[in-house]
Design an enzyme around this catalytic site. Sequence first.
Site, PDB file in Angstrom:
ATOM      1  N   GLY A 196      -4.545  -4.764 -12.733  1.00  0.00           N
ATOM      2  CA  GLY A 196      -4.086  -3.440 -13.149  1.00  0.00           C
ATOM      3  C   GLY A 196      -5.105  -2.360 -12.869  1.00  0.00           C
ATOM      4  N   ASN A 221       5.506  -9.272  -9.260  1.00  0.00           N
ATOM      5  CA  ASN A 221       4.550  -9.528 -10.335  1.00  0.00           C
ATOM      6  C   ASN A 221       3.250  -8.812  -9.991  1.00  0.00           C
ATOM      7  OD1 ASN A 221       6.221 -11.293 -11.860  1.00  0.00           O
ATOM      8  ND2 ASN A 221       5.767 -12.939 -10.422  1.00  0.00           N
ATOM      9  N   LEU A 222       2.873  -7.838 -10.799  1.00  0.00           N
ATOM     10  CA  LEU A 222       1.755  -6.954 -10.483  1.00  0.00           C
ATOM     11  C   LEU A 222       0.480  -7.736 -10.165  1.00  0.00           C
ATOM     12  CD1 LEU A 222       0.623  -4.058 -10.331  1.00  0.00           C
ATOM     13  CD2 LEU A 222       0.082  -4.243 -12.768  1.00  0.00           C
ATOM     14  N   ASP A 223      -0.047  -7.508  -8.947  1.00  0.00           N
ATOM     15  CA  ASP A 223      -1.319  -8.072  -8.505  1.00  0.00           C
ATOM     16  C   ASP A 223      -1.356  -9.599  -8.560  1.00  0.00           C
ATOM     17  OD1 ASP A 223      -2.277  -5.493  -8.084  1.00  0.00           O
ATOM     18  OD2 ASP A 223      -3.118  -5.339 -10.097  1.00  0.00           O
ATOM     19  N   GLU A 224      -0.202 -10.242  -8.445  1.00  0.00           N
ATOM     20  CA  GLU A 224      -0.157 -11.704  -8.516  1.00  0.00           C
ATOM     21  C   GLU A 224       0.447 -12.328  -7.268  1.00  0.00           C
ATOM     22  OE1 GLU A 224       1.544 -13.182 -12.114  1.00  0.00           O
ATOM     23  OE2 GLU A 224       0.196 -12.036 -13.405  1.00  0.00           O
TER      24      GLU A 224
END
Length: 279
Positions: A196, A221-224
Amino acid sequence: MNALTVLISCPDQVGLVTDITQVLAAHQLNIIAMREFVDEANKSFFTRIACTGNLDDADELKEKLLEKLPTTAEVNLITQQEKQITVLVTKEYHCLAEILIKNQFKTLGANVKCVIGNYEALRDFTEKLGIPFFYVDHADKDKNSFEGEIKAIINQFDVDYLVLAKFMRILSADFVEEYAGKIINIHHSFLPAFIGANPYRQAFERGVKIIGATAHFVTDNLDEGPIITQHTTHVDHNFGVKEMVRAGKEIEKKVLLEALELIFEDRVFVSGNKTVVFK
């Protein structure tokens, strides 16, 4: 003699390498480099083969390969090496500058079709290098409208990849799905740590001794998303947030350009939420 890159992924089974090389030889293709990997846990096989030869019928070659492979095999034959890309930015220039300078001197391995920014800050620099710059304001606008304008610009060009060069907006699941497997992001952290916003402040407050950067494919999926490449550098108690940011920017440039080189040379396979990278 023409260059051909053959990418194959499929369930693993005995005799795959023999079957593949026999088909290539029957088409008078000379193998100059071949890399293969078996994911034992998932019983999956991956190979990247660089060939030379005069290929008359790519569809026939693909059909012959598929006849020899398991039914769920994926075969990709690549003859055009230079990819076409669009770059998305916000205000930070360091990653964009690396991309555009390499593009200017024809060492990027791709052609930058345009740059899209949600601020005007990087227009002058971009246009001085002869690249079209499009401004899409994100203020007073819902996400659907904002992303709709971006998609309208992207779809004017025939692009292979979207590069988020410090584009500080979270993309919707619908946007990501439309360009699935084509969006590359540089995250200013050694993922999975400090996901994040403000990762350098998070790192400073945690008192870490190593900071890093991660280039990955974007998923909803944020930053995944699947990680392409990562690097780190050591820091100590003398580093404040500003010093960490300065050091981090150097890593971000290095990591993003390394990841792009691997992708543009067709050296990256996505396997679930992981990658297989033939360096």
